[in-house]
Design an enzyme around this catalytic site. Structure first.
Site, PDB file in Angstrom:
ATOM      1  N   ARG A 107      26.523 -32.918  18.805  1.00 17.75           N
ATOM      2  CA  ARG A 107      27.772 -31.891  19.269  1.00 17.75           C
ATOM      3  C   ARG A 107      29.119 -32.238  18.542  1.00 17.75           C
ATOM      4  NH1 ARG A 107      24.889 -29.261  23.312  1.00 17.75           N
ATOM      5  NH2 ARG A 107      26.150 -27.452  22.470  1.00 17.75           N
ATOM      6  N   ARG A 166      22.047 -25.728  35.369  1.00 20.41           N
ATOM      7  CA  ARG A 166      23.363 -25.269  34.382  1.00 20.41           C
ATOM      8  C   ARG A 166      23.186 -24.038  34.048  1.00 20.41           C
ATOM      9  NH1 ARG A 166      23.585 -28.737  29.836  1.00 20.41           N
ATOM     10  NH2 ARG A 166      25.503 -27.350  29.552  1.00 20.41           N
ATOM     11  N   ILE A 222      32.738 -31.882  16.687  1.00 27.06           N
ATOM     12  CA  ILE A 222      33.674 -30.572  16.734  1.00 27.06           C
ATOM     13  C   ILE A 222      34.664 -30.722  15.453  1.00 27.06           C
ATOM     14  CG2 ILE A 222      33.768 -30.345  19.383  1.00 27.06           C
ATOM     15  CD1 ILE A 222      36.625 -32.264  19.428  1.00 27.06           C
ATOM     16  N   ASP A 223      34.444 -31.313  14.586  1.00 28.15           N
ATOM     17  CA  ASP A 223      35.144 -31.423  13.314  1.00 28.15           C
ATOM     18  C   ASP A 223      35.476 -29.908  12.677  1.00 28.15           C
ATOM     19  OD1 ASP A 223      32.285 -31.561  12.847  1.00 28.15           O
ATOM     20  OD2 ASP A 223      32.845 -31.459  11.032  1.00 28.15           O
ATOM     21  N   LYS A 271      25.587 -16.692  29.870  1.00 29.11           N
ATOM     22  CA  LYS A 271      26.502 -18.065  30.427  1.00 29.11           C
ATOM     23  C   LYS A 271      27.278 -18.369  29.049  1.00 29.11           C
ATOM     24  CE  LYS A 271      24.213 -22.364  29.115  1.00 29.11           C
ATOM     25  NZ  LYS A 271      25.064 -22.997  28.309  1.00 29.11           N
ATOM     26  N   ASN A 272      26.636 -18.092  27.694  1.00 28.78           N
ATOM     27  CA  ASN A 272      27.309 -18.528  26.705  1.00 28.78           C
ATOM     28  C   ASN A 272      28.585 -17.454  26.208  1.00 28.78           C
ATOM     29  OD1 ASN A 272      25.871 -20.984  26.690  1.00 28.78           O
ATOM     30  ND2 ASN A 272      24.482 -20.459  25.088  1.00 28.78           N
ATOM     31  N   CYS A 279      24.923 -35.125  23.547  1.00 27.06           N
ATOM     32  CA  CYS A 279      24.123 -34.713  24.752  1.00 27.06           C
ATOM     33  C   CYS A 279      22.548 -34.994  24.110  1.00 27.06           C
ATOM     34  CB  CYS A 279      24.181 -33.349  24.998  1.00 27.06           C
ATOM     35  SG  CYS A 279      23.638 -32.200  23.994  1.00 27.06           S
ATOM     36  N   ASP A 300      18.283 -21.961  21.110  1.00 26.71           N
ATOM     37  CA  ASP A 300      17.975 -21.963  22.855  1.00 26.71           C
ATOM     38  C   ASP A 300      16.796 -21.336  23.267  1.00 26.71           C
ATOM     39  OD1 ASP A 300      21.474 -21.351  23.101  1.00 26.71           O
ATOM     40  OD2 ASP A 300      20.408 -23.170  22.602  1.00 26.71           O
ATOM     41  N   VAL A 308      19.199 -26.196  13.570  1.00 30.93           N
ATOM     42  CA  VAL A 308      20.656 -26.198  14.185  1.00 30.93           C
ATOM     43  C   VAL A 308      20.952 -27.388  14.788  1.00 30.93           C
ATOM     44  CG1 VAL A 308      22.057 -24.757  15.705  1.00 30.93           C
ATOM     45  CG2 VAL A 308      20.261 -23.671  14.606  1.00 30.93           C
ATOM     46  N   ARG A 367      30.338 -29.752  28.142  1.00 22.97           N
ATOM     47  CA  ARG A 367      30.924 -30.060  26.741  1.00 22.97           C
ATOM     48  C   ARG A 367      31.708 -28.657  26.352  1.00 22.97           C
ATOM     49  NH1 ARG A 367      28.618 -28.924  23.256  1.00 22.97           N
ATOM     50  NH2 ARG A 367      29.787 -30.017  21.635  1.00 22.97           N
TER      51      ARG A 367
HETATM   52  C1  EPZ Z   1      26.497 -22.785  21.282  1.00 20.85           C
HETATM   53  O1  EPZ Z   1      26.926 -24.254  21.225  1.00 20.85           O
HETATM   54  C2  EPZ Z   1      25.836 -22.558  22.852  1.00 20.85           C
HETATM   55  N1  EPZ Z   1      26.692 -23.179  23.828  1.00 20.85           N
HETATM   56  C3  EPZ Z   1      24.678 -23.322  22.515  1.00 20.85           C
HETATM   57  O2  EPZ Z   1      23.706 -23.162  23.721  1.00 20.85           O
HETATM   58  C4  EPZ Z   1      23.774 -22.946  21.236  1.00 20.85           C
HETATM   59  O3  EPZ Z   1      22.591 -23.777  21.039  1.00 20.85           O
HETATM   60  C5  EPZ Z   1      24.655 -23.088  19.965  1.00 20.85           C
HETATM   61  O4  EPZ Z   1      25.643 -22.231  20.363  1.00 20.85           O
HETATM   62  C6  EPZ Z   1      23.679 -22.507  18.719  1.00 20.85           C
HETATM   63  O5  EPZ Z   1      23.607 -21.288  19.101  1.00 20.85           O
HETATM   64  C7  EPZ Z   1      27.513 -22.473  24.355  1.00 20.85           C
HETATM   65  O6  EPZ Z   1      28.049 -21.246  24.023  1.00 20.85           O
HETATM   66  C8  EPZ Z   1      28.356 -22.953  25.318  1.00 20.85           C
HETATM   67  P1  EPZ Z   1      27.497 -24.726  17.221  1.00 20.85           P
HETATM   68  P2  EPZ Z   1      27.953 -24.686  20.281  1.00 20.85           P
HETATM   69  O7  EPZ Z   1      28.992 -25.037  17.365  1.00 20.85           O
HETATM   70  O8  EPZ Z   1      28.950 -23.952  19.933  1.00 20.85           O
HETATM   71  C9  EPZ Z   1      27.314 -28.636  14.680  1.00 20.85           C
HETATM   72  C10 EPZ Z   1      22.513 -23.674  25.578  1.00 20.85           C
HETATM   73  O9  EPZ Z   1      21.522 -24.116  25.807  1.00 20.85           O
HETATM   74  N2  EPZ Z   1      28.639 -28.540  14.711  1.00 20.85           N
HETATM   75  O10 EPZ Z   1      27.058 -23.427  16.895  1.00 20.85           O
HETATM   76  O11 EPZ Z   1      28.146 -26.219  20.368  1.00 20.85           O
HETATM   77  C11 EPZ Z   1      26.535 -28.954  15.899  1.00 20.85           C
HETATM   78  O12 EPZ Z   1      26.566 -30.302  16.092  1.00 20.85           O
HETATM   79  C12 EPZ Z   1      23.511 -24.187  24.654  1.00 20.85           C
HETATM   80  O13 EPZ Z   1      22.911 -22.481  26.338  1.00 20.85           O
HETATM   81  C13 EPZ Z   1      29.482 -29.532  13.839  1.00 20.85           C
HETATM   82  O14 EPZ Z   1      28.761 -30.338  13.114  1.00 20.85           O
HETATM   83  O15 EPZ Z   1      27.038 -24.971  18.993  1.00 20.85           O
HETATM   84  C14 EPZ Z   1      25.418 -28.447  15.892  1.00 20.85           C
HETATM   85  O16 EPZ Z   1      24.393 -29.296  15.307  1.00 20.85           O
HETATM   86  C15 EPZ Z   1      22.796 -25.493  24.149  1.00 20.85           C
HETATM   87  N3  EPZ Z   1      30.564 -29.606  13.877  1.00 20.85           N
HETATM   88  C16 EPZ Z   1      25.551 -26.879  14.816  1.00 20.85           C
HETATM   89  O17 EPZ Z   1      26.769 -27.287  14.278  1.00 20.85           O
HETATM   90  C17 EPZ Z   1      31.374 -28.559  14.629  1.00 20.85           C
HETATM   91  O18 EPZ Z   1      32.606 -28.599  14.781  1.00 20.85           O
HETATM   92  C18 EPZ Z   1      25.544 -25.705  15.756  1.00 20.85           C
HETATM   93  O19 EPZ Z   1      26.639 -25.830  16.711  1.00 20.85           O
HETATM   94  C19 EPZ Z   1      30.693 -27.590  15.597  1.00 20.85           C
HETATM   95  C20 EPZ Z   1      29.226 -27.644  15.543  1.00 20.85           C
END
Ligand code: EPZ
Length: 436
Positions: free
Chosen positions: A134, A409, A136-137, A35-36, A129, A317, A339, A105
């Site tokens: 989550r 999902r 996006i900064d 999926k990811n 969520c 995950d 995380v 998202r």
């Molecule tokens: C991806 O999410 C995956 N989703 C998540 O899988 C997975 O848990 C995560 O990576 C970590 O491996 C998809 O790929 C669709 P991150 P993502 O950016 O990209 C913080 C599942 O169950 N952060 O690595 O959103 C964020 O809040 C899902 O399949 C910021 O602060 O994860 C989090 O605490 C759940 N600012 C941490 O970093 C940002 O700009 C990790 O987020 C971006 C992220």
């Protein structure tokens, strides 16, 4: 949360899983495409006007929503069995609307490719969520460093760039989504972009391979330093997505908690290095043979401590799923979630099934219990929902898992895969009780 549940029960015809615990699992299952990774390959298809054919695409809700996002932008998207044909020749819009982003998202991942291709994009800011805010900064900071003008208003982020210019980006945290968005934006930037402290997940490597097959120059994927040289005129391509390591890990834990012997095909064991090591430490027999994983469960399990970390650390995950296994081990385990800031929301539901888990900050103290008991529980999110299914397989008696739309999902026909291995699990329509 309540509104979403209402929406799903009224509009989507909510289902539940009815699980009768106690059956060992035996047989072989092929896991679906990741999926990811697939969601990002679909977004990357926006970078070219030519046709992209993506194989090994799971028919899960998140993919269906991403299909809607691409079609809303004007791309042609057609299913061909488990393949998707995407043709982003013409764009009728450069906006990913809130009513789609709120449901998935990861739609934010179209931001980078749209800015690279068209120099502008508007994407609804994804809400938080159940597992965290989550943010996006890092996505936005990196795009600004590439020369995009970023503004946020009325719940949308707008990015505009007459031209993107290669630069040196250092991420505060190896964010998967930020790494992917910035790689795809950098493909449209003039010159070299270096992304330091990049995420190293296998899905990043799959995206890099997809982009390279389109003619992009991306080096270092899978390492903390990724270099992209642009701009590139990208061509259409054909690509098979990697297997879903999280689905495979989920099914491996299912074999461990239910007992029995399961072979998992379609996943690269190298993508599950630490999780398989942890399963062996607990006492689960795991072998790799001819590209398949053989998992044998049912013995005595030992408590272990673990901490979730970006790849190659233990994947967040799989944290809810292994928590169920550790609840069945002797002794006490400590799980540290590094995380996401609130990924223990489901623990109360597990404790209603007889687990003995307490939360101290970002640690879960998991005391082994002799057995679990079936109960009526609700899935609060995707992976916690999967964990509750696993708990139901191990529990004595019947478990009714509500809100399985969360599970759908990210898992295609999970109940069919588990039933084929001997589990007693059925999907049942939920009749709304009249509120008197
Ligand atoms: C991806 O999410 C995956 N989703 C998540 O899988 C997975 O848990 C995560 O990576 C970590 O491996 C998809 O790929 C669709 P991150 P993502 O950016 O990209 C913080 C599942 O169950 N952060 O690595 O959103 C964020 O809040 C899902 O399949 C910021 O602060 O994860 C989090 O605490 C759940 N600012 C941490 O970093 C940002 O700009 C990790 O987020 C971006 C992220």
């Amino acid at each position: 949360m309540w509104a979403s549940r209402w929406y799903h029960r009224l509009i989507m015809g909510e289902n539940k899983f009815v699980i009768v615990g106690g059956n060992p699992l035996r047989g072989e299952v092929r896991v679906g495409g990741a999926k990811n990774s697939v969601l990002k390959l679909m977004a990357a298809s926006l970078l070219t006007p030519e046709e992209c054919l993506i194989h090994n695409v799971p028919r899960i809700t998140d993919v269906k929503i991403m299909v809607e996002v691409l079609r809303r932008l004007g791309a042609g998207v057609t299913w061909e069995g488990s393949s998707l044909r995407v043709c982003a020749g013409e764009f009728t819009s450069r906006e990913a609307p809130y009513q789609l982003v709120r449901r998935m998202r990861a739609s934010i991942i179209v931001l980078g490719p749209l800015v690279a291709r068209w120099g502008e994009a508007s994407v609804a800011i994804p809400g938080g969520c159940n597992i965290g805010s989550r943010k996006i900064d890092m996505h936005l900071k990196g795009l600004a460093e590439l020369g995009a003008e970023i503004s946020t208003e009325h719940g949308y982020v707008h990015a505009r760039a007459a031209r993107l210019k290669g630069t040196h980006i250092v991420l505060d945290f190896p964010s998967v989504g930020a790494t992917e968005n910035l790689i795809m934006a950098a493909v449209g930037a003039e010159g070299r972009t270096v992304i330091e402290n990049a995420a190293r997940e296998p899905e990043i490597q799959d995206l890099a391979a997809f982009l390279a097959s389109m003619g992009a120059e991306v080096e270092g994927a899978g390492t903390p330093v990724i270099t992209v040289t642009g701009p590139c005129d990208l061509k259409g391509t054909e690509h098979t997505a990697i297997g879903d390591r999280i689905e495979a890990g989920t099914l491996a834990v299912a074999a461990a908690v239910a007992g029995g012997e399961v072979a998992l095909a379609g996943v690269d064991p190298r993508h599950l290095g630490l999780p398989l090591e942890k399963l062996r430490e607990v006492g689960v027999e795991v072998e790799e043979a001819e590209g398949r994983l053989l998992v044998r469960g049912g013995g005595e399990y030992r408590s272990v401590d673990l901490a979730t970390l970006p790849f190659p650390g233990f994947p967040t995950d799989l944290q809810p799923q292994i928590m169920v296994l550790l609840s069945l081990a002797g002794g006490t385990s400590v799980i540290t979630e590094n995380v996401f800031e609130s990924r223990f929301m489901f623990v109360d539901e597990l404790n209603r099934m007889g687990c003995d888990i307490s939360i101290e900050g970002h640690h879960a103290i998991v005391r082994g219990v002799g057995a679990l008991s079936g109960a009526e529980v609700c899935a609060p999110d995707l992976r916690a929902g999967a964990a509750l299914v696993l708990a139901g397989l191990a529990a004595e008696g019947e478990t009714h898992l509500l809100d399985v739309y969360h599970v759908d999902r990210g898992y295609e026909n999970l109940e069919a895969k588990l039933s084929s291995l001997g589990a007693d699990i059925t999907r049942v329509g939920v009749e709304e009780e009249p509120i008197l």
